[in-house]
Design an enzyme around this catalytic site. Structure first.
Site, PDB file in Angstrom:
ATOM      1  N   ASP A   8       8.916  -9.580  13.674  1.00 24.14           N
ATOM      2  CA  ASP A   8       7.670  -9.132  13.682  1.00 24.14           C
ATOM      3  C   ASP A   8       6.449 -10.056  12.969  1.00 24.14           C
ATOM      4  O   ASP A   8       7.453 -11.111  12.538  1.00 24.14           O
ATOM      5  CB  ASP A   8       7.566  -7.956  12.581  1.00 24.14           C
ATOM      6  N   LEU A   9       5.387 -10.127  13.317  1.00 23.26           N
ATOM      7  CA  LEU A   9       4.653 -11.254  12.989  1.00 23.26           C
ATOM      8  C   LEU A   9       3.803 -10.845  11.594  1.00 23.26           C
ATOM      9  O   LEU A   9       4.274 -11.621  10.583  1.00 23.26           O
ATOM     10  CB  LEU A   9       3.712 -11.666  13.983  1.00 23.26           C
ATOM     11  N   ASP A  10       3.234 -10.047  11.707  1.00 21.98           N
ATOM     12  CA  ASP A  10       2.396  -9.754  10.495  1.00 21.98           C
ATOM     13  C   ASP A  10       3.218  -9.316   9.418  1.00 21.98           C
ATOM     14  O   ASP A  10       3.819  -8.200   9.268  1.00 21.98           O
ATOM     15  CB  ASP A  10       1.389  -8.579  10.636  1.00 21.98           C
ATOM     16  N   THR A  16      -0.194 -12.273   6.982  1.00 21.87           N
ATOM     17  CA  THR A  16      -1.619 -11.795   7.592  1.00 21.87           C
ATOM     18  C   THR A  16      -1.784 -10.267   7.144  1.00 21.87           C
ATOM     19  O   THR A  16      -2.766  -9.713   7.326  1.00 21.87           O
ATOM     20  CB  THR A  16      -1.693 -11.657   9.191  1.00 21.87           C
ATOM     21  N   LYS A  44       0.999  -0.013   8.472  1.00 22.24           N
ATOM     22  CA  LYS A  44       1.951  -1.348   8.838  1.00 22.24           C
ATOM     23  C   LYS A  44       2.595  -1.409  10.183  1.00 22.24           C
ATOM     24  O   LYS A  44       3.321  -0.212  10.441  1.00 22.24           O
ATOM     25  CB  LYS A  44       2.901  -1.827   7.693  1.00 22.24           C
ATOM     26  N   SER A 115       5.655  -7.973  18.193  1.00 20.79           N
ATOM     27  CA  SER A 115       4.355  -7.443  17.228  1.00 20.79           C
ATOM     28  C   SER A 115       3.341  -6.530  18.076  1.00 20.79           C
ATOM     29  O   SER A 115       3.014  -6.820  19.196  1.00 20.79           O
ATOM     30  CB  SER A 115       3.607  -8.644  16.768  1.00 20.79           C
ATOM     31  N   ALA A 116       2.847  -5.495  17.204  1.00 22.46           N
ATOM     32  CA  ALA A 116       1.652  -4.455  17.771  1.00 22.46           C
ATOM     33  C   ALA A 116       0.599  -5.362  18.018  1.00 22.46           C
ATOM     34  O   ALA A 116      -0.441  -4.771  18.769  1.00 22.46           O
ATOM     35  CB  ALA A 116       1.855  -3.724  16.875  1.00 22.46           C
ATOM     36  N   SER A 117       0.241  -6.354  17.424  1.00 19.81           N
ATOM     37  CA  SER A 117      -0.885  -6.909  17.206  1.00 19.81           C
ATOM     38  C   SER A 117      -1.467  -7.691  18.425  1.00 19.81           C
ATOM     39  O   SER A 117      -0.920  -8.253  19.177  1.00 19.81           O
ATOM     40  CB  SER A 117      -0.879  -8.184  16.048  1.00 19.81           C
ATOM     41  N   LYS A 146       5.165   0.809  18.121  1.00 18.21           N
ATOM     42  CA  LYS A 146       6.157   1.152  17.229  1.00 18.21           C
ATOM     43  C   LYS A 146       5.919   2.677  16.335  1.00 18.21           C
ATOM     44  O   LYS A 146       4.501   2.809  16.147  1.00 18.21           O
ATOM     45  CB  LYS A 146       6.359   0.082  15.949  1.00 18.21           C
ATOM     46  N   GLU A 170      11.760  -6.835  10.166  1.00 17.01           N
ATOM     47  CA  GLU A 170      10.500  -6.046  10.178  1.00 17.01           C
ATOM     48  C   GLU A 170       9.966  -5.888   8.657  1.00 17.01           C
ATOM     49  O   GLU A 170      10.841  -5.669   7.967  1.00 17.01           O
ATOM     50  CB  GLU A 170      10.729  -4.895  10.729  1.00 17.01           C
ATOM     51  N   ASP A 171       8.871  -5.798   8.375  1.00 15.92           N
ATOM     52  CA  ASP A 171       8.311  -5.289   7.059  1.00 15.92           C
ATOM     53  C   ASP A 171       7.647  -3.950   7.222  1.00 15.92           C
ATOM     54  O   ASP A 171       7.215  -3.529   6.156  1.00 15.92           O
ATOM     55  CB  ASP A 171       7.311  -6.401   6.692  1.00 15.92           C
TER      56      ASP A 171
HETATM   57  C1  GL1 Z   1      -2.894  -4.144  14.852  1.00 11.60           C
HETATM   58  C2  GL1 Z   1      -3.513  -3.297  13.702  1.00 11.60           C
HETATM   59  C3  GL1 Z   1      -2.823  -3.758  12.660  1.00 11.60           C
HETATM   60  C4  GL1 Z   1      -1.341  -4.088  12.097  1.00 11.60           C
HETATM   61  C5  GL1 Z   1      -0.712  -4.890  13.492  1.00 11.60           C
HETATM   62  C6  GL1 Z   1       0.651  -5.056  13.575  1.00 11.60           C
HETATM   63  O1  GL1 Z   1      -3.378  -5.440  15.020  1.00 11.60           O
HETATM   64  O2  GL1 Z   1      -4.825  -3.237  13.585  1.00 11.60           O
HETATM   65  O3  GL1 Z   1      -3.511  -2.975  11.309  1.00 11.60           O
HETATM   66  O4  GL1 Z   1      -0.772  -2.738  11.991  1.00 11.60           O
HETATM   67  O5  GL1 Z   1      -1.484  -4.178  14.590  1.00 11.60           O
HETATM   68  O6  GL1 Z   1       1.033  -5.591  12.560  1.00 11.60           O
HETATM   69  P1  GL1 Z   1      -4.400  -6.011  15.761  1.00 11.60           P
HETATM   70  O7  GL1 Z   1      -5.603  -5.245  15.479  1.00 11.60           O
HETATM   71  O8  GL1 Z   1      -4.583  -7.588  15.461  1.00 11.60           O
HETATM   72  O9  GL1 Z   1      -3.957  -5.815  17.167  1.00 11.60           O
HETATM   73 MG    MG Z   2       4.570  -6.362   9.970  1.00 10.46          MG
END
Ligand code: GL1
Ligand code: MG
Length: 216
Positions: A8-10, A16, A44, A115-117, A146, A170-171
């Protein structure tokens, strides 16, 4: 035998998670309610729009905004967040991470980001790690967030590795649940009170050796 690690990244590679928290808190305060670090645990690993839904639920403001207004709120949060991350430096990579990635390389273990980001690539570029991974699966490539395992199964597929040969770092609880649902090993990074059911738990990557990838 572990053949690949998916990170996972964040909050795992780079801190971050604190910037996401800062930006979500700023939004909550602007909407007139408090948002604590404990509340933040629920966000998260969760996608941007789902994070907003949870945030509004915490502030008892569910149902008060149209879809269009919600999109504007999420965009505002993202603009604040991007202000923070575009100032990030390489020294914000969490302690021990670079050494651990190097160790995996030397031992022939593949590495990926899951990562979901949607900001994952911006961050990886900013901290100089973009070229280090065999696969990068981020929020722009997935349709299910996730705890759905999609982000991790996609990373394993891109690396041509079997799910059972992968370990996920994962965190977030949602991320650990996703890894387990994929049939992968899960190593939690953080505090035991927030993270349940992982195969192992570590506080960080400092001084971690290859033995971390051994499971009974
Ligand atoms: C999205 C959410 C964040 C966080 C990340 C996963 O990121 O907005 O709060 O949960 O996913 O680490 P982003 O906005 O950068 O797509
Ligand atoms: Mg994370």
């Amino acid at each position: 035998m572990i053949r690949a690690c998916i990170f996972d990244l964040d909050g795992v590679i780079v801190d971050t998670a604190k910037y996401h928290y800062k930006a979500w808190k700023r939004l909550a305060n602007e909407l007139g309610f408090e948002f604590t670090e404990e509340d933040n645990e629920r966000l998260k690993g969760v996608s941007r729009m789902t994070s907003l839904e949870i945030l509004l639920e915490i502030g008892n403001k569910k149902g008060e905004y149209t879809e269009d207004e919600k999109l504007k709120l999420a965009t505002k949060k993202n603009e604040w967040y991007r202000e923070y991350i575009t100032k990030m430096e390489k020294d914000e990579i969490l302690p021990g991470v670079e050494g651990f990635l190097e160790l995996l390389r030397q031992n022939g273990v593949k590495i990926a980001i899951g990562s979901a980001s949607k900001n994952a690539k911006t961050i990886l570029e900013r901290i100089g790690l973009i070229d280090k991974f065999d696969a990068i699966v981020d929020g722009t490539k997935i349709t299910k967030a996730k705890p759905d395992p999609q982000v991790f199964t996609k990373a394993a597929d891109e690396m041509n590795e079997k799910y059972e040969d992968c370990v996920v770092f994962e965190d977030s609880q949602a991320g650990i649940d996703a890894a387990l649902a994929a049939g992968m090993k899960a190593i939690a990074v953080g505090k035991p009170e927030n993270l349940k059911n992982a195969h192992k738990i570590i506080s960080g990557f400092k001084n971690k050796d290859f033995e971390l990838l051994m499971f009974d």
